[in-house]
Scaffold this motif. Structure first.
Motif, PDB file in Angstrom:
ATOM      1  N   UNK A   1       0.837  -1.206   0.000  1.00 24.29           N
ATOM      2  CA  UNK A   1       0.000   0.000   0.000  1.00 24.29           C
ATOM      3  C   UNK A   1       0.866   1.249   0.000  1.00 24.29           C
ATOM      4  N   UNK A   2       0.445   2.220  -0.778  1.00 20.55           N
ATOM      5  CA  UNK A   2       1.082   3.531  -0.770  1.00 20.55           C
ATOM      6  C   UNK A   2       0.429   4.354   0.333  1.00 20.55           C
ATOM      7  N   UNK A   3       1.200   4.712   1.351  1.00 22.33           N
ATOM      8  CA  UNK A   3       0.714   5.586   2.421  1.00 22.33           C
ATOM      9  C   UNK A   3       1.119   7.012   2.067  1.00 22.33           C
ATOM     10  N   UNK A   4       0.149   7.894   1.922  1.00 18.44           N
ATOM     11  CA  UNK A   4       0.447   9.241   1.442  1.00 18.44           C
ATOM     12  C   UNK A   4      -0.460  10.272   2.089  1.00 18.44           C
ATOM     13  N   UNK A   5       0.070  11.475   2.273  1.00 18.97           N
ATOM     14  CA  UNK A   5      -0.755  12.604   2.731  1.00 18.97           C
ATOM     15  C   UNK A   5      -1.415  13.303   1.547  1.00 18.97           C
ATOM     16  N   UNK A   6      -0.849  13.096   0.363  1.00 21.18           N
ATOM     17  CA  UNK A   6      -1.351  13.778  -0.841  1.00 21.18           C
ATOM     18  C   UNK A   6      -2.059  12.760  -1.722  1.00 21.18           C
ATOM     19  N   UNK A   7      -3.210  12.319  -1.231  1.00 18.44           N
ATOM     20  CA  UNK A   7      -3.919  11.214  -1.874  1.00 18.44           C
ATOM     21  C   UNK A   7      -4.386  11.553  -3.290  1.00 18.44           C
ATOM     22  N   UNK A   8      -4.821  12.788  -3.505  1.00 17.09           N
ATOM     23  CA  UNK A   8      -5.311  13.148  -4.836  1.00 17.09           C
ATOM     24  C   UNK A   8      -4.199  13.036  -5.871  1.00 17.09           C
ATOM     25  N   UNK A   9      -2.982  13.435  -5.477  1.00 14.64           N
ATOM     26  CA  UNK A   9      -1.853  13.341  -6.404  1.00 14.64           C
ATOM     27  C   UNK A   9      -1.519  11.880  -6.706  1.00 14.64           C
TER      28      UNK A   9
ATOM     29  N   UNK B   1      -2.901   9.837  13.187  1.00 18.18           N
ATOM     30  CA  UNK B   1      -2.276   8.518  13.204  1.00 18.18           C
ATOM     31  C   UNK B   1      -0.783   8.560  12.867  1.00 18.18           C
ATOM     32  N   UNK B   2      -0.376   9.553  12.085  1.00 19.19           N
ATOM     33  CA  UNK B   2       1.009   9.635  11.618  1.00 19.19           C
ATOM     34  C   UNK B   2       1.559  11.022  11.931  1.00 19.19           C
ATOM     35  N   UNK B   3       2.576  11.108  12.794  1.00 23.18           N
ATOM     36  CA  UNK B   3       3.187  12.415  13.080  1.00 23.18           C
ATOM     37  C   UNK B   3       3.685  13.078  11.799  1.00 23.18           C
ATOM     38  N   UNK B   4       3.702  14.413  11.757  1.00 25.20           N
ATOM     39  CA  UNK B   4       4.084  15.138  10.531  1.00 25.20           C
ATOM     40  C   UNK B   4       5.461  14.753   9.989  1.00 25.20           C
ATOM     41  N   UNK B   5       6.358  14.296  10.872  1.00 28.88           N
ATOM     42  CA  UNK B   5       7.706  13.973  10.400  1.00 28.88           C
ATOM     43  C   UNK B   5       7.781  12.633   9.665  1.00 28.88           C
ATOM     44  N   UNK B   6       6.705  11.842   9.705  1.00 27.86           N
ATOM     45  CA  UNK B   6       6.698  10.570   8.983  1.00 27.86           C
ATOM     46  C   UNK B   6       6.365  10.842   7.514  1.00 27.86           C
ATOM     47  N   UNK B   7       7.298  10.567   6.607  1.00 25.62           N
ATOM     48  CA  UNK B   7       7.048  10.861   5.187  1.00 25.62           C
ATOM     49  C   UNK B   7       6.149   9.813   4.545  1.00 25.62           C
TER      50      UNK B   7
END
Length: 263
Positions: free
Chosen positions: A141-149, A192-198
């Motif tokens: 799975x791709x874990x991402x903050x920028x899901x639309x991209x 769930x994921x601290x900001x420093x987790x890429x």
């Protein structure tokens, strides 16, 4: 063995500063055995589950020392053409396509949200010799903050169809080839994921007993991040190994609940 379709997960490897430590850890947790290291190719060492090639470990190349991480490779009939599509769709090519002897051609890249993945154009090395069995690759799975991209990028590059999982608790999509699910996409929530987790790609390896695998990992210095928990897909847990590489284990025979709908 026919070539895998473009975009299908085909291989996984990881760089470790302490390769012997990594071998000991994964031998205990996943039951792997290891082949001879290839000095001609940077001491690349293949891992085996029941005699079948399932992954590899390698020391970092000079200048690439840092936190270890697993890299998932997606199949390509033409790595150079795929690199071009990666750039055209907002991704970054980290390492230009490079021929690895007769084995094949590799490329490393990032999606627009920063998740790193590989591209593999197989030669004599076709990729995983087995999947879904204990010790072997099962899912990613791709874990991402920028899901639309991510939702635009991966289908544009690899031709995926995109399905949405009907679940109010998570923002999750499934990338399919034909009607075969090949990759998930999870939106990372700040709670769930601290900001420093890429952004990253989570690789799941199959195990016969999720709880036993987690216990073995903890005994050797691994840390559970999430789970174990039982889902309609299996009982799974996300872990970090002693050198900082994130991975997950899943027992697909132990399930609970109804399969969610994809639309």
């Amino acid at each position: 063995m026919a070539a895998e379709p473009e975009g299908k997960p085909i291989w996984a490897d990881a760089m470790f500063s302490d390769v012997e430590g990594a071998k000991s850890f994964y031998a205990e947790v996943l039951g792997w055995t290891f082949g001879e290291s290839s000095s001609e190719y940077g001491n690349y060492t293949q891992a085996y589950a029941n005699g079948k090639a399932v992954a590899a470990v390698v020391p970092p190349m000079p200048g690439q020392e840092g936190q270890s991480q697993w890299c998932l490779y997606l199949a390509s009939p033409d790595a150079a053409a795929t690199a071009g599509k990666i750039r055209e769709n907002g991704g970054t090519v980290l390492m230009e396509p490079m021929q690895v002897g007769e084995f094949g051609t590799m490329c490393l890249a990032q999606d627009p949200g920063g998740a790193t993945f590989g591209v593999w154009q197989g030669g004599t090395h076709k990729g995983f010799e087995v999947t879904g069995e204990p010790g072997a690759y099962s899912w990613a799975e791709v874990f991402t903050r920028e899901s639309e991209k991510a939702d635009a990028f991966f289908p544009a590059v690899f031709g995926y169809d995109v399905k949405t999982m009907e679940d109010e608790q998570i923002d999750f999509k499934v990338f399919e080839l034909g009607e075969e699910p090949v990759l998930g996409r999870m939106k990372m929530r700040t709670e769930d994921f601290p900001p420093e987790v890429p952004s990253y790609v989570q690789v799941y390896f199959a195990v016969p007993d999720c709880d036993a695998a987690v216990a073995a990992a903890q005994k050797l210095g691994g840390k559970p991040v999430f789970g174990p928990m039982t889902s309609p897909f299996g009982r799974f847990a996300a872990l970090v190994d002693p050198q900082g590489a994130a991975f997950a284990v899943i027992d697909t025979a132990t399930t609970e609940g109804e399969m969610p709908k994809l639309t």
